[in-house]
Design an enzyme around this catalytic site. Structure first.
Site, PDB file in Angstrom:
ATOM      1  N   LEU A  34      37.307  33.724  38.571  1.00 13.25           N
ATOM      2  CA  LEU A  34      38.018  34.716  37.778  1.00 13.25           C
ATOM      3  C   LEU A  34      39.280  34.082  37.218  1.00 13.25           C
ATOM      4  CD1 LEU A  34      37.747  37.828  40.138  1.00 13.25           C
ATOM      5  CD2 LEU A  34      36.692  37.620  37.878  1.00 13.25           C
ATOM      6  N   ASP A  35      39.595  34.381  35.963  1.00 14.25           N
ATOM      7  CA  ASP A  35      40.815  33.824  35.399  1.00 14.25           C
ATOM      8  C   ASP A  35      42.035  34.550  35.962  1.00 14.25           C
ATOM      9  OD1 ASP A  35      40.903  36.241  34.061  1.00 14.25           O
ATOM     10  OD2 ASP A  35      40.161  35.420  32.180  1.00 14.25           O
ATOM     11  N   ALA A  36      43.209  34.084  35.580  1.00 17.05           N
ATOM     12  CA  ALA A  36      44.439  34.590  36.195  1.00 17.05           C
ATOM     13  C   ALA A  36      44.692  36.053  35.872  1.00 17.05           C
ATOM     14  CB  ALA A  36      45.629  33.738  35.737  1.00 17.05           C
TER      15      ALA A  36
END
Length: 352
Positions: free
Chosen positions: A101-103
């Site tokens: 998952l991205d930030a």
């Protein structure tokens, strides 16, 4: 015999999932869990320091000391094996991360410890899907399709209704389902396609483009709306772009306010560990629960297949009774009908 730390490390090998909050990079989550696991392993009781025999000098009195040194055998600890010299017993542990998952996204993040990394690789070689919840807002377009990006366009949204949104979602889902069959690399008229569809495993392979297998609106209050998406081979940036394209299809614009993963394969939000439970004991319990779940699923699959192949007992009894009745009826009819050969013989006798 293995010490308690080694036994605990063996129990930690497997898969588990955590809840990654928004605004935190997945590497920071992995490093935090790795540090907590090392602390838990090194906090377990360690083996006692080994002892060795050494001859030490001792002087009982001044007279004996003037004559010479007296040696006596004594058991002393081996300083080279002392924890203060060697440091912690475990200084590194392998923690793998599944579909990342991205930030700016939150939700379920699957991790693996030790030999569980092999299981993690095998899991993502299969056709697993993931569920997301997307929060969108009509009326604005940005350069990165999110509400935090630079606004590039503003538009009206008063003409958008939920029926219009549902029609656009149905159109997108139909297009993606047709693409899923194209990328599945399976002949739709084959037995393999039937078996995969019966097991719910028919889908695109790992090298295909992102596919949306399910898409529906669960909340609509303009300008805000919420979508529930089921997909495969996706990225969070692609999901934000989907929200942007939905706004364009509705003759407006839209940005994505949040991406939240609610399911990743077998793992859901109910299985995810929150930040306060990223400890060695909680991770060990989560991995134990995962092993029990997989074991129960493996045991239930043969029973389901046997029940599907075996016909019901009532239907079998009824069918056999019906066959016996039909056989008896045919026998009675055959006995009651006259024999044609006898009739021909009788009619052929002169004078009769």
């Amino acid at each position: 015999m293995a010490n308690p730390a080694i036994r605990m490390l063996r129990r930690l090998e497997g898969l588990f999932c955590v809840y990654k909050p928004s605004g935190v990079h997945w590497k920071l989550v992995r490093d935090t869990i790795e540090t907590n696991l090392l602390k838990g392993l090194n906090a377990t009781p360690s083996q006692p320091v080994p002892q060795e025999v050494r001859f030490l000098t001792s002087a009982d009195s001044d007279a004996e000391a003037s004559k010479g040194l007296t040696l006596s055998a004594a058991s002393v600890p081996v300083l080279s094996k002392h924890p203060l010299v060697t440091g912690p017993e475990f200084q590194q542990i392998k923690v793998g991360v599944g579909h990342r998952l991205d930030a700016f996204s939150s939700g379920v993040l699957v991790l693996a410890v030790g030999n569980g990394n092999r299981t993690l690789n095998d899991l993502y070689r299969t056709r697993v899907t993931r569920d997301y919840t997307l929060e969108g807002e009509f009326g604005t377009a940005s350069d990165d399709f999110s509400n935090t990006g630079r606004a590039v366009e503003r538009s009206t949204y008063g003409h958008i209704t939920q029926d219009n949104l549902d029609r656009v979602l149905a159109m997108l889902q139909g297009v993606n389902q047709k693409a899923m069959l194209t990328y599945s690399n399976v002949d739709m008229r084959s037995q393999e396609a039937y078996e995969l569809a019966a097991q719910g495993l028919l889908g695109s392979d790992m090298k295909s483009l992102p596919i949306l297998t399910g898409l529906r609106c669960i909340h609509f209050q303009p300008p805000n709306f919420t979508l529930e998406v089921q997909c495969a081979n996706e990225t969070q940036k692609y999901l934000r772009k989907v929200v942007h394209e939905i706004g364009l299809e509705l003759r407006s614009t839209a940005v994505c306010k949040g991406v939240r993963r609610t399911r990743d394969g077998h793992f859901s939000l109910q299985d995810a560990l929150t930040r306060h439970h990223w400890t060695a004991s909680d991770v060990k319990q989560a991995i134990k629960q995962y092993h029990l779940t997989i074991k129960s699923k493996r045991q239930s699959r043969p029973q389901i297949k046997d029940q599907a192949l075996q016909p019901p007992e009532e239907n079998t009894t009824a069918a056999s009774h019906q066959n016996d009745t039909s056989n008896k009826t045919q026998q009675i009819h055959s006995e009651s009908e006259p024999n044609p050969s006898i009739n021909r013989t009788v009619t052929g006798v002169p004078g009769l």
